[in-house]
Motif scaffolding. Sequence first.
Motif, PDB file in Angstrom:
ATOM      1  N   ILE A 249       0.900  -1.059   0.049  1.00  0.00           N
ATOM      2  CA  ILE A 249      -0.061  -0.146  -0.075  1.00  0.00           C
ATOM      3  C   ILE A 249       0.749   1.281  -0.033  1.00  0.00           C
ATOM      4  O   ILE A 249       0.529   2.341  -0.588  1.00  0.00           O
ATOM      5  N   ARG A 250       1.988   1.011   0.734  1.00  0.00           N
ATOM      6  CA  ARG A 250       2.903   2.487   0.606  1.00  0.00           C
ATOM      7  C   ARG A 250       3.369   2.872  -0.673  1.00  0.00           C
ATOM      8  O   ARG A 250       4.037   3.757  -0.813  1.00  0.00           O
ATOM      9  N   GLU A 251       3.281   1.869  -1.516  1.00  0.00           N
ATOM     10  CA  GLU A 251       3.822   1.999  -3.149  1.00  0.00           C
ATOM     11  C   GLU A 251       2.711   3.114  -3.593  1.00  0.00           C
ATOM     12  O   GLU A 251       3.127   3.866  -4.764  1.00  0.00           O
ATOM     13  N   TYR A 252       1.713   3.058  -3.394  1.00  0.00           N
ATOM     14  CA  TYR A 252       0.665   4.002  -3.819  1.00  0.00           C
ATOM     15  C   TYR A 252       0.202   5.258  -2.887  1.00  0.00           C
ATOM     16  O   TYR A 252       0.057   6.131  -3.883  1.00  0.00           O
ATOM     17  N   LEU A 253       0.559   5.328  -1.840  1.00  0.00           N
ATOM     18  CA  LEU A 253       0.678   6.620  -1.099  1.00  0.00           C
ATOM     19  C   LEU A 253       1.393   6.358   0.233  1.00  0.00           C
ATOM     20  O   LEU A 253       1.352   5.499   0.721  1.00  0.00           O
ATOM     21  N   ASP A 254       1.665   7.778   0.558  1.00  0.00           N
ATOM     22  CA  ASP A 254       2.520   7.432   1.985  1.00  0.00           C
ATOM     23  C   ASP A 254       1.556   7.676   3.113  1.00  0.00           C
ATOM     24  O   ASP A 254       2.103   7.089   4.057  1.00  0.00           O
ATOM     25  N   GLU A 255       0.610   8.494   2.846  1.00  0.00           N
ATOM     26  CA  GLU A 255      -0.239   8.684   4.088  1.00  0.00           C
ATOM     27  C   GLU A 255      -1.051   7.325   4.472  1.00  0.00           C
ATOM     28  O   GLU A 255      -1.349   6.746   3.589  1.00  0.00           O
ATOM     29  N   ALA A 256      -1.189   7.049   5.895  1.00  0.00           N
ATOM     30  CA  ALA A 256      -1.726   5.749   6.344  1.00  0.00           C
ATOM     31  C   ALA A 256      -3.303   6.128   6.926  1.00  0.00           C
ATOM     32  O   ALA A 256      -3.973   5.163   7.320  1.00  0.00           O
ATOM     33  N   ALA A 257      -3.625   7.394   6.708  1.00  0.00           N
ATOM     34  CA  ALA A 257      -4.820   7.713   7.505  1.00  0.00           C
ATOM     35  C   ALA A 257      -6.142   7.051   6.946  1.00  0.00           C
ATOM     36  O   ALA A 257      -7.012   6.999   7.757  1.00  0.00           O
ATOM     37  N   GLU A 258      -5.988   6.754   5.655  1.00  0.00           N
ATOM     38  CA  GLU A 258      -7.242   5.919   5.097  1.00  0.00           C
ATOM     39  C   GLU A 258      -6.919   4.453   5.011  1.00  0.00           C
ATOM     40  O   GLU A 258      -7.896   3.827   4.407  1.00  0.00           O
ATOM     41  N   ASP A 259      -5.683   3.930   5.623  1.00  0.00           N
ATOM     42  CA  ASP A 259      -5.531   2.684   5.485  1.00  0.00           C
ATOM     43  C   ASP A 259      -6.678   1.670   5.965  1.00  0.00           C
ATOM     44  O   ASP A 259      -7.068   0.619   5.123  1.00  0.00           O
ATOM     45  N   ALA A 260      -7.309   2.038   7.276  1.00  0.00           N
ATOM     46  CA  ALA A 260      -8.412   1.043   7.739  1.00  0.00           C
ATOM     47  C   ALA A 260      -9.545   1.148   6.451  1.00  0.00           C
ATOM     48  O   ALA A 260     -10.251  -0.074   6.289  1.00  0.00           O
ATOM     49  N   LEU A 261      -9.854   2.280   6.152  1.00  0.00           N
ATOM     50  CA  LEU A 261     -11.078   2.239   5.074  1.00  0.00           C
ATOM     51  C   LEU A 261     -10.597   1.593   3.951  1.00  0.00           C
ATOM     52  O   LEU A 261     -11.427   0.616   3.437  1.00  0.00           O
ATOM     53  N   LEU A 262      -9.685   1.718   3.314  1.00  0.00           N
ATOM     54  CA  LEU A 262      -9.005   1.024   2.084  1.00  0.00           C
ATOM     55  C   LEU A 262      -9.030  -0.617   2.325  1.00  0.00           C
ATOM     56  O   LEU A 262      -9.571  -1.108   1.504  1.00  0.00           O
ATOM     57  N   GLN A 263      -8.694  -0.925   3.620  1.00  0.00           N
ATOM     58  CA  GLN A 263      -8.505  -2.348   3.685  1.00  0.00           C
ATOM     59  C   GLN A 263     -10.104  -2.852   3.878  1.00  0.00           C
ATOM     60  O   GLN A 263     -10.130  -4.167   3.330  1.00  0.00           O
ATOM     61  N   THR A 264     -10.755  -2.267   4.483  1.00  0.00           N
ATOM     62  CA  THR A 264     -12.147  -2.738   4.523  1.00  0.00           C
ATOM     63  C   THR A 264     -13.093  -2.884   3.178  1.00  0.00           C
ATOM     64  O   THR A 264     -13.363  -3.914   2.722  1.00  0.00           O
ATOM     65  N   ALA A 265     -12.760  -1.988   2.478  1.00  0.00           N
ATOM     66  CA  ALA A 265     -13.343  -1.909   1.273  1.00  0.00           C
ATOM     67  C   ALA A 265     -12.907  -2.968   0.080  1.00  0.00           C
ATOM     68  O   ALA A 265     -13.420  -3.746  -0.437  1.00  0.00           O
TER      69      ALA A 265
END
Length: 257
Positions: free
Chosen positions: A100-116
């Motif tokens: 995921i860090r290859e796509y964006l540096d920020e982790a703020a939306e990781d939980a939402l992205l992982q759930t989706a």
Amino acid sequence: MTLDRRRALQAFADYAAHYNAEDPKVKLKIDHTYRVAALCDRIAASLALPRSEVDLAWLCGLLHDVGRFEQLRQYGTFNDAQSIDHAAMSAKVLFEEGHIREYLDEAAEDALLQTAVAWHSAYRLPDDLDDRTRQFCQILRDADKVDILRVNVEVPMEEIYNVSTQALRQSPVSPAVVQAFYEHHCVLRSLKQYPADNAVGHASLVFELCYPESLRAVAQQGWLWKLLAFPTDNAETSETFAALRSEMQRWLTEHLS
């Protein structure tokens, strides 16, 4: 969230480049990914979401099927029942392996992205999702369903369903699958017994679409009607599909008005 779409596109291209793009099944998933991302963008924009939220929806589409490539490499099939849960594999590749860090540096939306990503192909979403997360899950699920109609027309059914042409053309339709269609909901995988059941099941995805823009995309693209023009030598199956087309036309007209 600030997203550099060019960076994200390059990250996906770099990941997919580890697999043989000349393999039609690999190319199928690459092309599907780009179309689903575009549909997520379209649906999110139709909801008048802020630009950053539209970007997030687009990213959900870009990420949703990264696990398909490993599924194909390890098992030689896209059939989850015969291999692994591809959505879970996508979440693993992105969030356990750290891609995921290859796509964006920020982790703020990781939980939402992982759930989706993890829930995009589930029969139903969990009841305990917050409203924002549910909305992004629904946008992604809508976009994926809309493009699955296209895939099921453009790719020979024999290849998708792993059956002979004879078996396909002689296939009956299971009564339970027909019943689910007339009840206007998705068909459980466990109900499908015959090749033709898959075509009915994929067409029934339309009943689950959440947003008007998703239905408009279905109506504009026309893949639904090509899917329901099921090629068959079975007279009973031919009659069944004629009735299903009529019911879908009635339902879609009602919900687009």
